[in-house]
Design a protein around this motif. Structure first.
Motif, PDB file in Angstrom:
ATOM      1  N   SER A 141       0.851  -1.187   0.000  1.00  0.00           N
ATOM      2  CA  SER A 141       0.000   0.000   0.000  1.00  0.00           C
ATOM      3  C   SER A 141       0.887   1.238   0.000  1.00  0.00           C
ATOM      4  N   GLY A 142       0.350   2.309  -0.578  1.00  0.00           N
ATOM      5  CA  GLY A 142       1.101   3.550  -0.624  1.00  0.00           C
ATOM      6  C   GLY A 142       2.028   3.675  -1.816  1.00  0.00           C
ATOM      7  N   ALA A 143       2.097   2.654  -2.643  1.00  0.00           N
ATOM      8  CA  ALA A 143       2.916   2.667  -3.858  1.00  0.00           C
ATOM      9  C   ALA A 143       2.399   1.582  -4.785  1.00  0.00           C
ATOM     10  N   SER A 144       2.693   1.736  -6.063  1.00  0.00           N
ATOM     11  CA  SER A 144       2.272   0.736  -7.033  1.00  0.00           C
ATOM     12  C   SER A 144       3.443  -0.165  -7.406  1.00  0.00           C
ATOM     13  N   ILE A 145       3.208  -1.466  -7.446  1.00  0.00           N
ATOM     14  CA  ILE A 145       4.276  -2.394  -7.807  1.00  0.00           C
ATOM     15  C   ILE A 145       4.628  -2.307  -9.282  1.00  0.00           C
ATOM     16  N   ARG A 187      14.606 -23.292  -7.043  1.00  0.00           N
ATOM     17  CA  ARG A 187      13.424 -23.572  -6.217  1.00  0.00           C
ATOM     18  C   ARG A 187      12.518 -22.365  -6.011  1.00  0.00           C
ATOM     19  N   THR A 188      12.909 -21.208  -6.533  1.00  0.00           N
ATOM     20  CA  THR A 188      12.205 -19.966  -6.207  1.00  0.00           C
ATOM     21  C   THR A 188      11.472 -19.387  -7.409  1.00  0.00           C
ATOM     22  N   SER A 189      10.290 -18.872  -7.139  1.00  0.00           N
ATOM     23  CA  SER A 189       9.521 -18.180  -8.162  1.00  0.00           C
ATOM     24  C   SER A 189       8.823 -16.984  -7.532  1.00  0.00           C
ATOM     25  N   ILE A 190       8.904 -15.846  -8.190  1.00  0.00           N
ATOM     26  CA  ILE A 190       8.207 -14.637  -7.731  1.00  0.00           C
ATOM     27  C   ILE A 190       7.215 -14.231  -8.813  1.00  0.00           C
ATOM     28  N   SER A 191       5.980 -14.002  -8.398  1.00  0.00           N
ATOM     29  CA  SER A 191       4.925 -13.599  -9.322  1.00  0.00           C
ATOM     30  C   SER A 191       4.180 -12.415  -8.737  1.00  0.00           C
ATOM     31  N   ARG A 192       3.181 -11.926  -9.456  1.00  0.00           N
ATOM     32  CA  ARG A 192       2.469 -10.778  -8.939  1.00  0.00           C
ATOM     33  C   ARG A 192       1.028 -10.758  -9.413  1.00  0.00           C
ATOM     34  N   ASP A 193       0.200 -10.010  -8.690  1.00  0.00           N
ATOM     35  CA  ASP A 193      -1.179  -9.725  -9.069  1.00  0.00           C
ATOM     36  C   ASP A 193      -1.319  -8.213  -9.037  1.00  0.00           C
ATOM     37  N   THR A 194      -1.231  -7.607 -10.200  1.00  0.00           N
ATOM     38  CA  THR A 194      -1.242  -6.141 -10.246  1.00  0.00           C
ATOM     39  C   THR A 194      -2.601  -5.573  -9.837  1.00  0.00           C
ATOM     40  N   SER A 195      -3.676  -6.334 -10.033  1.00  0.00           N
ATOM     41  CA  SER A 195      -5.008  -5.843  -9.662  1.00  0.00           C
ATOM     42  C   SER A 195      -5.136  -5.687  -8.149  1.00  0.00           C
ATOM     43  N   SER A 214       4.192 -12.233  -4.899  1.00  0.00           N
ATOM     44  CA  SER A 214       4.197 -13.479  -4.142  1.00  0.00           C
ATOM     45  C   SER A 214       5.496 -14.247  -4.324  1.00  0.00           C
ATOM     46  N   LEU A 215       5.766 -15.091  -3.342  1.00  0.00           N
ATOM     47  CA  LEU A 215       6.938 -15.956  -3.347  1.00  0.00           C
ATOM     48  C   LEU A 215       6.482 -17.398  -3.295  1.00  0.00           C
ATOM     49  N   GLN A 216       7.091 -18.215  -4.106  1.00  0.00           N
ATOM     50  CA  GLN A 216       6.917 -19.657  -3.988  1.00  0.00           C
ATOM     51  C   GLN A 216       8.302 -20.301  -3.898  1.00  0.00           C
ATOM     52  N   LEU A 217       8.483 -21.139  -2.893  1.00  0.00           N
ATOM     53  CA  LEU A 217       9.735 -21.863  -2.690  1.00  0.00           C
ATOM     54  C   LEU A 217       9.400 -23.340  -2.625  1.00  0.00           C
TER      55      LEU A 217
END
Length: 123
Positions: free
Chosen positions: A25-29, A68-76, A81-84
């Motif tokens: 919050s307070g900024a846009s990814i 083993r790592t993946s980073i994704s996002r939900d802009t809406s 997010s992190l997945q390990l």
């Protein structure tokens, strides 16, 4: 004021996938010049940078964890997010999401941090 908040399960079984979400919050990814990262602090060890994501969704990872790592996002939802995968008890740590204006592994260069969330890997 930029705020980050981690969420996710506190207990994960060995060999499973750890999944955490950071709500911003307070900024846009999607804003330019910002880097959104995951960092962890295992007990008795130093902080370990895991990976990051930039405004256009591009990602970069710590070579030691990349497989083993993946980073994704939900802009809406303004979340990333992190997945390990294939976790072991060695992955037990406090996990933080953090923001910076440069790609960095230096703790001092992160401007904003979440409060951290404890994740324990145990059967």
């Amino acid at each position: 004021q930029v705020q980050l908040q981690e969420s996710g399960p506190g207990l994960v079984s060995p060999s499973q996938t750890l999944s955490l979400t950071c709500t911003v919050s307070g900024a846009s990814i999607t804003a330019s010049d910002d880097h959104w990262s995951w960092i962890r602090h295992p007990p008795g060890k130093e902080l370990e940078w895991m990976g990051g994501q930039v405004h256009d969704g591009g990602t970069y990872y710590n070579p030691s964890l990349k497989s083993r790592t993946s980073i994704s996002r939900d802009t809406s939802k303004n979340q990333f997010s992190l997945q390990l995968s294939s976790v072991t008890p060695e992955d037990t740590a406090v996990y933080y999401c953090a923001a910076s204006t440069v790609a960095t592994m230096r703790e001092s260069e992160y401007n904003y941090w979440g409060q951290g969330t404890q994740v324990t890997v145990s059967s």
